[in-house]
Design a protein around this motif. Structure first.
Motif, short mmCIF file in Angstrom:
data_model
loop_
_atom_site.label_atom_id
_atom_site.label_comp_id
_atom_site.label_asym_id
_atom_site.label_seq_id
_atom_site.Cartn_x
_atom_site.Cartn_y
_atom_site.Cartn_z
N ILE A 182 -28.44 -29.22 -26.39
CA ILE A 182 -27.19 -29.10 -27.12
C ILE A 182 -26.67 -30.44 -27.35
O ILE A 182 -25.91 -30.44 -28.75
CB ILE A 182 -26.24 -28.21 -26.14
N ILE A 188 -23.15 -34.46 -29.53
CA ILE A 188 -22.07 -34.83 -28.43
C ILE A 188 -22.98 -35.40 -27.29
O ILE A 188 -24.28 -35.69 -27.37
CB ILE A 188 -21.49 -33.59 -28.07
N ASP A 190 -22.02 -34.99 -23.73
CA ASP A 190 -21.65 -34.49 -22.16
C ASP A 190 -21.50 -33.35 -22.29
O ASP A 190 -20.75 -32.58 -21.44
CB ASP A 190 -19.97 -35.41 -21.82
N ALA A 191 -22.36 -32.46 -22.87
CA ALA A 191 -22.42 -31.03 -22.92
C ALA A 191 -22.94 -30.62 -21.25
O ALA A 191 -23.64 -31.35 -20.74
CB ALA A 191 -23.67 -30.44 -23.41
N ARG A 192 -22.18 -29.71 -20.69
CA ARG A 192 -22.68 -29.17 -19.21
C ARG A 192 -22.03 -27.81 -19.22
O ARG A 192 -21.34 -27.14 -20.23
CB ARG A 192 -21.61 -30.09 -18.23
N VAL B 161 -23.82 -20.46 -29.51
CA VAL B 161 -24.29 -21.80 -29.16
C VAL B 161 -25.76 -22.10 -29.83
O VAL B 161 -26.80 -21.36 -29.05
CB VAL B 161 -24.42 -22.43 -27.65
N ASP B 162 -25.82 -22.76 -30.83
CA ASP B 162 -27.22 -22.71 -31.46
C ASP B 162 -28.03 -23.87 -30.73
O ASP B 162 -27.80 -25.14 -30.76
CB ASP B 162 -27.29 -23.27 -32.94
N VAL B 163 -29.14 -23.40 -30.17
CA VAL B 163 -30.00 -24.34 -29.42
C VAL B 163 -31.37 -24.73 -29.74
O VAL B 163 -32.17 -25.33 -29.24
CB VAL B 163 -30.12 -24.19 -27.89
N ARG B 194 -20.51 -21.08 -19.56
CA ARG B 194 -20.02 -21.55 -20.55
C ARG B 194 -20.48 -23.27 -21.00
O ARG B 194 -20.11 -24.00 -19.85
CB ARG B 194 -18.54 -21.60 -20.43
N VAL B 195 -20.71 -23.41 -22.15
CA VAL B 195 -20.87 -24.77 -22.39
C VAL B 195 -19.72 -25.72 -22.57
O VAL B 195 -18.63 -25.50 -23.22
CB VAL B 195 -21.76 -25.16 -23.65
N VAL B 196 -19.55 -26.80 -21.51
CA VAL B 196 -18.45 -27.63 -21.54
C VAL B 196 -18.78 -28.84 -22.42
O VAL B 196 -19.89 -29.50 -22.46
CB VAL B 196 -17.91 -27.97 -20.30
N GLY B 197 -17.50 -29.50 -23.14
CA GLY B 197 -17.99 -30.62 -24.09
C GLY B 197 -18.24 -30.39 -25.33
O GLY B 197 -18.59 -31.38 -26.10
N LEU B 198 -18.36 -29.26 -25.76
CA LEU B 198 -18.45 -28.63 -27.01
C LEU B 198 -17.07 -28.32 -27.70
O LEU B 198 -16.50 -27.41 -27.34
CB LEU B 198 -19.42 -27.45 -27.02
#
Lengths: 199, 199
Positions: A182, A188, A190-192, B161-163, B194-198
């Motif tokens: 991601i 980016i 810092d995706a977590r 979220v497109d991975v 949930r993806v954080v940082g996006l």
């Protein structure tokens, strides 16, 4: 005061951990094969975490209540071979390794005979050492998981999530691989993943 | 109006999807081996989504722009064998299957020769059908991913979220296995990541 050794602590992940753990009041030592070079790397940010120390790997591990492995997967076999006699009895090893390769610019999971990097590490640690991993905490020892949960809880912004047995390690490693994918795709850094639905 | 077939739509996941997709304005058909029994199951909640229809699997797939697979992994081989001739050319299949077993009360990933359930499904679909999966969208066709992203964006509370490539499917399946493990451990029902940082 709990003493934490971070192996691979001059990398980005290790550096962030060292700073946050020192600010949380722990004694932090960065272990390195080459302490001179590590000291030079740490000099760039030591003002942010002045109590962080540097030592060679064996010395760092020998005094640590908790050893964090933040080295590339390909380094782990010779490292544990060397350090095996030095771990304190009953100490905790926290495995942060994600076995991915970036061959040809593509992210791929490394197949690991033991099922996951964490199980691979477990097979190479003394029986007297307990193993745990990451913000998503897993391990076969209830005591180790409880200690890791307490440690993660010290880090601002991280909530420990106990996911049970060590055999879950592979799922956690996939989670991190997905975060890396991601990061690249969305440009980016810092995706977590945050667990939603947990009160 | 986009027509969506949900196979396995009488289960909990399929039901939630059917309701949300109908509320988002799509035409939703639940496919079943036994439409009579499916109609009886749907009767319990049809008041919440009155336009949802029920059909046998082949008829549901034959008219669908998008087919969602929400069946247990063990059912997928005979199902796709039967349905292969019925998919519309250029239609999209969204794979929601997570290959886990609960043998002896323990959650374990099923090993899949193709690497993931999604790749297993891909190998059993006509070449003219595009494949995608889940809120975390992956697939080898850019057009299929874009369409799935648009579809997920229609669902309130979900952010697509497109991975990237289909080979990421195994990581997504591990993510879901971990959510199931967290549900059990914390005695909750709706753990999600949930993806954080996006942004």
């Amino acid at each position: 005061m709990t003493s934490v050794a971070i192996l691979g602590g001059t990398g980005q992940q290790g550096r962030a951990l060292a700073q946050r753990l020192q600010h949380a009041g722990l004694r932090v030592t960065i272990g390195s094969r080459d302490p001179g070079r590590a000291r030079a790397a740490v000099a760039a940010w030591i003002a942010l975490a002045p109590a962080v120390e540097v030592a060679d790997n064996a010395a760092a591990v020998a005094q640590a209540d908790v050893t964090m492995l933040a080295v590339p997967f390909t380094f782990v076999d010779p490292l544990l071979e060397e350090l095996r006699p030095h771990f304190k009895v009953g100490s905790l090893v926290v495995d942060l390794i994600v076995p991915v390769t970036f061959a040809g610019g593509k992210i791929a999971m490394v197949e690991v005979a033991e099922g996951s990097a964490a199980e691979h590490v477990r097979a190479r640690l003394p029986a007297s050492v307990r193993l745990d991993c990451d913000e998503f905490v897993c391990g076969d020892s209830d005591a180790a998981r409880a200690e890791a949960v307490a440690l993660v809880a010290l880090l601002p912004g991280l909530r420990p999530v106990d996911v049970g047995a060590l055999s879950r390690a592979r799922s956690i490693e996939h989670l991190t691989a997905l975060a890396i994918a991601i990061n690249r795709r969305y440009k980016i850094h810092d995706a977590r993943f945050r667990v939603v639905g947990l009160t």
